[in-house]
Design a protein around this motif. Structure first.
Motif, PDB file in Angstrom:
ATOM      1  N   LEU A 119      54.580  68.105  73.178  1.00  0.00           N
ATOM      2  CA  LEU A 119      55.255  69.370  73.419  1.00  0.00           C
ATOM      3  C   LEU A 119      55.124  69.727  74.897  1.00  0.00           C
ATOM      4  N   PRO A 120      56.076  70.455  75.434  1.00  0.00           N
ATOM      5  CA  PRO A 120      55.962  70.845  76.844  1.00  0.00           C
ATOM      6  C   PRO A 120      54.877  71.906  77.025  1.00  0.00           C
ATOM      7  N   ILE A 121      54.406  72.016  78.252  1.00  0.00           N
ATOM      8  CA  ILE A 121      53.490  73.107  78.584  1.00  0.00           C
ATOM      9  C   ILE A 121      54.223  74.053  79.531  1.00  0.00           C
ATOM     10  N   TYR A 122      53.788  75.295  79.553  1.00  0.00           N
ATOM     11  CA  TYR A 122      54.410  76.316  80.385  1.00  0.00           C
ATOM     12  C   TYR A 122      53.381  76.769  81.408  1.00  0.00           C
ATOM     13  N   ARG A 123      53.710  76.551  82.691  1.00  0.00           N
ATOM     14  CA  ARG A 123      52.769  76.905  83.755  1.00  0.00           C
ATOM     15  C   ARG A 123      53.553  77.265  85.015  1.00  0.00           C
ATOM     16  N   ASN A 124      53.136  78.345  85.666  1.00  0.00           N
ATOM     17  CA  ASN A 124      53.734  78.756  86.946  1.00  0.00           C
ATOM     18  C   ASN A 124      55.256  78.838  86.893  1.00  0.00           C
ATOM     19  N   GLU A 125      55.758  79.497  85.857  1.00  0.00           N
ATOM     20  CA  GLU A 125      57.205  79.705  85.698  1.00  0.00           C
ATOM     21  C   GLU A 125      57.971  78.396  85.504  1.00  0.00           C
ATOM     22  N   GLN A 126      57.270  77.338  85.085  1.00  0.00           N
ATOM     23  CA  GLN A 126      57.869  76.026  84.857  1.00  0.00           C
ATOM     24  C   GLN A 126      57.631  75.577  83.421  1.00  0.00           C
ATOM     25  N   ILE A 127      58.582  74.801  82.901  1.00  0.00           N
ATOM     26  CA  ILE A 127      58.398  74.086  81.643  1.00  0.00           C
ATOM     27  C   ILE A 127      58.139  72.643  82.053  1.00  0.00           C
ATOM     28  N   ILE A 128      57.013  72.098  81.630  1.00  0.00           N
ATOM     29  CA  ILE A 128      56.614  70.769  82.083  1.00  0.00           C
ATOM     30  C   ILE A 128      56.548  69.825  80.884  1.00  0.00           C
ATOM     31  N   PHE A 129      57.371  68.785  80.952  1.00  0.00           N
ATOM     32  CA  PHE A 129      57.389  67.753  79.919  1.00  0.00           C
ATOM     33  C   PHE A 129      56.572  66.577  80.429  1.00  0.00           C
ATOM     34  N   GLY A 130      55.600  66.120  79.646  1.00  0.00           N
ATOM     35  CA  GLY A 130      54.739  65.018  80.056  1.00  0.00           C
ATOM     36  C   GLY A 130      55.162  63.710  79.424  1.00  0.00           C
ATOM     37  N   ALA A 131      54.631  62.621  79.973  1.00  0.00           N
ATOM     38  CA  ALA A 131      54.882  61.258  79.482  1.00  0.00           C
ATOM     39  C   ALA A 131      56.367  60.928  79.463  1.00  0.00           C
ATOM     40  N   ILE A 132      57.057  61.315  80.530  1.00  0.00           N
ATOM     41  CA  ILE A 132      58.500  61.066  80.656  1.00  0.00           C
ATOM     42  C   ILE A 132      58.710  59.903  81.631  1.00  0.00           C
ATOM     43  N   SER A 133      59.438  58.899  81.211  1.00  0.00           N
ATOM     44  CA  SER A 133      59.713  57.762  82.093  1.00  0.00           C
ATOM     45  C   SER A 133      60.704  58.186  83.178  1.00  0.00           C
ATOM     46  N   ASP A 134      60.684  57.459  84.290  1.00  0.00           N
ATOM     47  CA  ASP A 134      61.618  57.806  85.362  1.00  0.00           C
ATOM     48  C   ASP A 134      63.065  57.576  84.914  1.00  0.00           C
ATOM     49  N   ASP A 135      63.300  56.570  84.077  1.00  0.00           N
ATOM     50  CA  ASP A 135      64.660  56.344  83.564  1.00  0.00           C
ATOM     51  C   ASP A 135      65.150  57.539  82.746  1.00  0.00           C
ATOM     52  N   LEU A 136      64.295  58.062  81.874  1.00  0.00           N
ATOM     53  CA  LEU A 136      64.683  59.206  81.051  1.00  0.00           C
ATOM     54  C   LEU A 136      64.919  60.440  81.916  1.00  0.00           C
ATOM     55  N   ALA A 137      64.079  60.654  82.917  1.00  0.00           N
ATOM     56  CA  ALA A 137      64.266  61.794  83.826  1.00  0.00           C
ATOM     57  C   ALA A 137      65.629  61.713  84.510  1.00  0.00           C
ATOM     58  N   HIS A 138      65.992  60.519  84.964  1.00  0.00           N
ATOM     59  CA  HIS A 138      67.296  60.331  85.611  1.00  0.00           C
ATOM     60  C   HIS A 138      68.452  60.564  84.633  1.00  0.00           C
ATOM     61  N   ILE A 139      68.322  60.045  83.431  1.00  0.00           N
ATOM     62  CA  ILE A 139      69.382  60.191  82.425  1.00  0.00           C
ATOM     63  C   ILE A 139      69.613  61.658  82.092  1.00  0.00           C
ATOM     64  N   VAL A 140      68.542  62.398  81.819  1.00  0.00           N
ATOM     65  CA  VAL A 140      68.684  63.809  81.447  1.00  0.00           C
ATOM     66  C   VAL A 140      69.267  64.618  82.608  1.00  0.00           C
ATOM     67  N   ALA A 141      68.769  64.388  83.808  1.00  0.00           N
ATOM     68  CA  ALA A 141      69.294  65.110  84.973  1.00  0.00           C
ATOM     69  C   ALA A 141      70.783  64.809  85.170  1.00  0.00           C
ATOM     70  N   HIS A 142      71.143  63.545  85.022  1.00  0.00           N
ATOM     71  CA  HIS A 142      72.553  63.168  85.189  1.00  0.00           C
ATOM     72  C   HIS A 142      73.429  63.819  84.114  1.00  0.00           C
ATOM     73  N   LYS A 143      73.006  63.749  82.863  1.00  0.00           N
ATOM     74  CA  LYS A 143      73.792  64.315  81.763  1.00  0.00           C
ATOM     75  C   LYS A 143      73.966  65.821  81.893  1.00  0.00           C
ATOM     76  N   LEU A 144      72.956  66.497  82.441  1.00  0.00           N
ATOM     77  CA  LEU A 144      73.017  67.951  82.554  1.00  0.00           C
ATOM     78  C   LEU A 144      73.463  68.412  83.943  1.00  0.00           C
ATOM     79  N   GLU A 145      73.965  67.475  84.739  1.00  0.00           N
ATOM     80  CA  GLU A 145      74.518  67.788  86.066  1.00  0.00           C
ATOM     81  C   GLU A 145      73.512  68.527  86.939  1.00  0.00           C
ATOM     82  N   ALA A 146      72.256  68.082  86.874  1.00  0.00           N
ATOM     83  CA  ALA A 146      71.192  68.703  87.657  1.00  0.00           C
ATOM     84  C   ALA A 146      70.756  67.766  88.783  1.00  0.00           C
TER      85      ALA A 146
END
Length: 154
Positions: A119-146
């Motif tokens: 589950l994500p943690i909430y810290r310093n006005e951020q939602i932090i997802f752990g154990a995320i591969s760099d490929d998945l980070a790129h895919i999600v950012a690309h899909k969500l136009e971020a």
């Protein structure tokens, strides 16, 4: 994001039957009728309905109403009204951090949780997802136009 948006259920809404409030600066504000693309809360003018209120996304260019989870509607509204969304990825810690005001559509948050098993943690006005591969980070950012900002550090 466009594909997800197009697959959202479309609703036929007769706006004169509703009191309209538009999400502006972090709260709903009354508007006479929907004119701009954005997120709206519609309350039916008749009191005979069990659930007279709904929150929807309105696309002014297509005169189109869409239904989704609350955070999904808000994310879509942010992107479609010109807000830049940034995701921060730390290669060393394998964390993906997202500003809490840019919370992801439910489907994407669930995907990150399922992929990581955490589950994500909430810290310093951020939602932090752990154990995320760099490929998945790129895919999600690309899909969500971020924009994905990467920290590789030592």
């Amino acid at each position: 994001l466009s594909t997800w948006e197009q697959k959202l259920p479309a609703l036929a809404v007769i706006s004169i039957n509703y009191n309209c409030e538009q999400w502006i600066n972090g709260r709903f504000q009354f508007v006479p009728s929907p004119k701009e693309t954005g997120m709206y809360r519609l309350t039916h003018t008749s009191e005979r309905f069990k659930h007279p209120q709904m929150t929807l996304y309105y696309d002014a260019n297509r005169d189109d109403w869409r239904k989704a989870d609350w955070y999904g509607l808000r994310y879509l509204m942010l992107k479609r009204t010109g807000r830049d969304c940034q995701f921060n990825y730390n290669h060393n810690l394998k964390t993906l951090s997202i500003d809490k005001d840019v919370r992801l559509p439910d489907m994407y948050e669930r995907s990150l949780v399922l992929a990581s098993g955490r589950l994500p943690i909430y810290r310093n006005e951020q939602i932090i997802f752990g154990a995320i591969s760099d490929d998945l980070a790129h895919i999600v950012a690309h899909k969500l136009e971020a924009e994905l900002i990467e920290f590789k550090g030592i």
